[in-house]
Write a protein that holds these residues in place. Structure first.
Motif, PDB file in Angstrom:
ATOM      1  N   LEU A  72       0.816  -1.214   0.000  1.00  0.00           N
ATOM      2  CA  LEU A  72       0.000   0.000   0.000  1.00  0.00           C
ATOM      3  C   LEU A  72       0.851   1.266   0.000  1.00  0.00           C
ATOM      4  O   LEU A  72       0.338   2.360  -0.269  1.00  0.00           O
ATOM      5  N   CYS A  83      -8.432  -1.580   6.185  1.00  0.00           N
ATOM      6  CA  CYS A  83      -8.218  -2.714   5.277  1.00  0.00           C
ATOM      7  C   CYS A  83      -8.144  -4.036   6.027  1.00  0.00           C
ATOM      8  O   CYS A  83      -8.703  -5.043   5.582  1.00  0.00           O
ATOM      9  N   ARG A 153     -11.178  -3.530  -4.157  1.00  0.00           N
ATOM     10  CA  ARG A 153     -10.415  -4.450  -3.303  1.00  0.00           C
ATOM     11  C   ARG A 153      -8.998  -3.887  -3.172  1.00  0.00           C
ATOM     12  O   ARG A 153      -8.116  -4.201  -3.958  1.00  0.00           O
ATOM     13  N   VAL A 154      -8.798  -3.099  -2.160  1.00  0.00           N
ATOM     14  CA  VAL A 154      -7.594  -2.287  -2.057  1.00  0.00           C
ATOM     15  C   VAL A 154      -6.347  -3.149  -1.835  1.00  0.00           C
ATOM     16  O   VAL A 154      -5.326  -2.969  -2.509  1.00  0.00           O
ATOM     17  N   ASP A 185     -10.526  -9.092   0.978  1.00  0.00           N
ATOM     18  CA  ASP A 185     -11.244  -7.842   0.701  1.00  0.00           C
ATOM     19  C   ASP A 185     -12.735  -8.111   0.516  1.00  0.00           C
ATOM     20  O   ASP A 185     -13.588  -7.349   0.990  1.00  0.00           O
TER      21      ASP A 185
END
Length: 314
Positions: A72, A83, A153-154, A185
């Motif tokens: 990230l 998250c 969906r990070v 996610d």
């Protein structure tokens, strides 16, 4: 679509014949049960502990959050808390952003590749990780991960955006990790849609017998009062009984959460196809077995794996 997932081990081989209606969901769950243990090496292998220490991380949890969140970038603790979902904000804030003062995310990513290469080579053996079958598994996992839909969906998107590693060990682990976060996610999205908060999710998991509740509460750093309040909210919804067990309604909600998660995790496997997905499952099965019987994974089943085949069926 039809297909067969083959589960093999030292003492038995089982085939799960899948109906056309159930094949995609069954593939999603069968693959999760195989790739999750391999992914989990990043948390529990001694080679990873050593790598985190060499980076300057202060303790297990700083290493955990840095290694998992590195794709990230150097984001704020609130982003990681969101998250990862089930951790108390204070648990995250004790590790981030301080970890980035010791090592930049790019350096953490490079170190985790090296550490996983060392861990997988030590556990599986140089002959296994150097084999054509291992390289095949790495390529199939990478292809499935590259095909994963990451809109919304990070964590999956951040992992999918990483470059393809040359080493089969790193390629296999990274592909499986992208798929794992893709499923995770979706699981978080399902929990949110069902109105199940972070602590409620863990209470339900423990009540279902999938994980040890005390272990979950303490490692995610929630207080006893938080746990009891979540249980009270679930009892108000008639999902838990007075004894803390799942009610029929609670069991139904829990089953629905898992079914929706499986459905949301189908797409990479439908893209790969039933036959090649079954092939990957067969290639991963002995690796998962080696991890699960290695003694590296802690008791309490923190990830909530539901497969009961280890060690009894192997």
């Amino acid at each position: 679509m039809t297909g067969v997932i083959t589960q093999s081990g030292a003492d038995s081989t089982r085939q799960l014949d899948l109906t056309e209606e159930a094949v995609a969901d069954a593939m999603a769950r069968a693959l999760w049960e195989r790739y999750e243990p391999v992914h989990d090496l990043v948390y529990f292998a001694p080679e990873v502990y050593s790598a985190a220490d060499a980076l300057g991380m202060r303790g297990f949890w700083m290493g955990y959050f840095a290694l998992r969140a590195a794709p990230l970038g150097a984001v704020a603790p609130a982003v990681v808390t969101s998250c990862f979902y089930v951790f108390h904000p204070a648990r995250v804030a004790r590790a981030l952003p301080d970890a980035w003062a010791y090592a930049a995310p790019a350096d953490v990513l490079a170190a985790r590749q090296d550490a996983l290469d060392a861990a997988m080579t030590a556990l599986f053996g140089p002959d296994t990780v150097g084999s054509a079958e291992f390289a095949e598994a790495a390529d199939l996992a990478w292809e499935a991960a590259a095909a994963a839909d990451t809109a919304g969906r990070v964590l999956a998107a951040a992992n999918q955006a990483l470059e393809r590693p040359d080493r089969p060990t790193a390629r296999l682990w990274q592909g499986l990790t992208t798929l794992r976060e893709h499923r995770g996610d979706a699981h978080v999205a399902v929990l949110v849609s069902q109105g199940i908060g972070p602590v409620e999710a863990m209470v339900l998991k423990a009540a279902a017998g999938e994980s040890d509740g005390v272990f979950l509460r303490e490692t995610r750093r929630w207080g006893q009062a938080d746990w009891e309040a979540a249980g009270a909210r679930l009892r108000e919804r008639c999902l838990l009984g007075a004894d803390g067990a799942l009610t029929p309604a609670g069991a139904a909600v829990r089953a629905e959460v898992e079914a929706l998660t499986d459905a949301a995790a189908e797409q990479p496997w439908t893209a790969l196809g039933a036959d090649r997905t079954a092939r990957l499952a067969g290639l991963l099965d002995p690796l998962a077995h080696m991890v699960e019987t290695s003694g590296l994974l802690p008791p309490g089943n923190p990830v909530g794996l539901t497969r009961s085949a280890y060690p009894a069926d192997h």
